[in-house]
Design a protein around this motif. Sequence first.
Motif, PDB file in Angstrom:
ATOM      1  N   CYS A 139       0.844  -1.256   0.015  1.00 33.71           N
ATOM      2  CA  CYS A 139       0.156   0.111  -0.004  1.00 33.71           C
ATOM      3  C   CYS A 139       0.951   1.261  -0.021  1.00 33.71           C
ATOM      4  CB  CYS A 139      -0.853  -0.113   0.962  1.00 33.71           C
ATOM      5  SG  CYS A 139      -2.012   1.304   1.291  1.00 33.71           S
ATOM      6  N   LEU A 140       0.765   1.976  -1.275  1.00 29.86           N
ATOM      7  CA  LEU A 140       1.717   3.145  -1.275  1.00 29.86           C
ATOM      8  C   LEU A 140       1.291   4.184  -0.476  1.00 29.86           C
ATOM      9  CD1 LEU A 140       3.030   2.862  -5.026  1.00 29.86           C
ATOM     10  CD2 LEU A 140       4.111   2.273  -2.916  1.00 29.86           C
ATOM     11  N   ASP A 192       4.396  -5.956   2.529  1.00 25.72           N
ATOM     12  CA  ASP A 192       3.903  -7.270   2.641  1.00 25.72           C
ATOM     13  C   ASP A 192       4.375  -7.946   3.927  1.00 25.72           C
ATOM     14  OD1 ASP A 192       6.551  -7.374   1.873  1.00 25.72           O
ATOM     15  OD2 ASP A 192       6.110  -9.409   0.962  1.00 25.72           O
ATOM     16  N   ARG A 193       5.235  -7.438   4.438  1.00 26.53           N
ATOM     17  CA  ARG A 193       5.704  -8.102   5.775  1.00 26.53           C
ATOM     18  C   ARG A 193       4.697  -7.722   6.859  1.00 26.53           C
ATOM     19  NH1 ARG A 193      12.164  -7.279   6.466  1.00 26.53           N
ATOM     20  NH2 ARG A 193      12.388  -9.334   7.636  1.00 26.53           N
ATOM     21  N   GLU A 194       4.390  -6.394   6.907  1.00 20.93           N
ATOM     22  CA  GLU A 194       3.459  -5.923   7.904  1.00 20.93           C
ATOM     23  C   GLU A 194       1.877  -6.706   7.881  1.00 20.93           C
ATOM     24  OE1 GLU A 194       4.097  -1.361   9.000  1.00 20.93           O
ATOM     25  OE2 GLU A 194       4.759  -1.826   6.886  1.00 20.93           O
ATOM     26  N   ILE A 195       1.730  -6.902   6.651  1.00 16.76           N
ATOM     27  CA  ILE A 195       0.435  -7.491   6.445  1.00 16.76           C
ATOM     28  C   ILE A 195       0.584  -8.934   6.883  1.00 16.76           C
ATOM     29  CG2 ILE A 195      -1.197  -8.593   4.844  1.00 16.76           C
ATOM     30  CD1 ILE A 195      -0.662  -5.950   3.109  1.00 16.76           C
ATOM     31  N   VAL A 213      -4.536  -0.235   5.437  1.00 16.09           N
ATOM     32  CA  VAL A 213      -4.374  -0.725   3.898  1.00 16.09           C
ATOM     33  C   VAL A 213      -5.731  -0.693   3.191  1.00 16.09           C
ATOM     34  CG1 VAL A 213      -4.018  -2.904   2.675  1.00 16.09           C
ATOM     35  CG2 VAL A 213      -2.602  -2.425   4.744  1.00 16.09           C
ATOM     36  N   GLY A 214      -5.635  -0.237   2.131  1.00 17.21           N
ATOM     37  CA  GLY A 214      -6.912  -0.118   1.269  1.00 17.21           C
ATOM     38  C   GLY A 214      -8.104   0.862   1.661  1.00 17.21           C
ATOM     39  N   ARG A 217      -6.217   0.765  -4.630  1.00 21.44           N
ATOM     40  CA  ARG A 217      -5.502   0.127  -5.418  1.00 21.44           C
ATOM     41  C   ARG A 217      -4.725  -1.222  -4.724  1.00 21.44           C
ATOM     42  NH1 ARG A 217      -2.578   4.563  -8.973  1.00 21.44           N
ATOM     43  NH2 ARG A 217      -3.320   5.604  -7.169  1.00 21.44           N
ATOM     44  N   CYS A 218      -4.457  -1.228  -3.812  1.00 19.74           N
ATOM     45  CA  CYS A 218      -3.555  -2.134  -2.971  1.00 19.74           C
ATOM     46  C   CYS A 218      -4.670  -3.415  -2.647  1.00 19.74           C
ATOM     47  CB  CYS A 218      -2.969  -1.715  -1.726  1.00 19.74           C
ATOM     48  SG  CYS A 218      -4.149  -0.921  -0.519  1.00 19.74           S
ATOM     49  N   ALA A 219      -6.011  -3.147  -2.418  1.00 19.59           N
ATOM     50  CA  ALA A 219      -6.718  -3.892  -1.999  1.00 19.59           C
ATOM     51  C   ALA A 219      -6.593  -5.579  -2.532  1.00 19.59           C
ATOM     52  CB  ALA A 219      -8.078  -3.686  -2.221  1.00 19.59           C
TER      53      ALA A 219
END
Length: 56
Positions: free
Chosen positions: A4-5, A11-14, A34-35, A40-42
């Motif tokens: 998520c910009l 991705d690590r945090e997710i 996120v999202g 756009r990152c969803a």
Amino acid sequence: MYVCLCTGVTDREIRSAVEDGCQSMRQLGKELGVGRQCGRCAASAREIMRECQAED
Ligand code: FES
């Protein structure tokens, strides 16, 4: 890698949020943001979440 910009979430945090019990995109959005902006990152965030859940 940034997923998520808008919020600078990786991705690590997710993955670590999922390991800590985060089960849905809604929860992920609440915890990491996120999202919640452009959205756009969803799709990729969901993908990472699924991968991570499948590893359990
Ligand atoms: Fe995640 Fe915009 S990239 S909300």
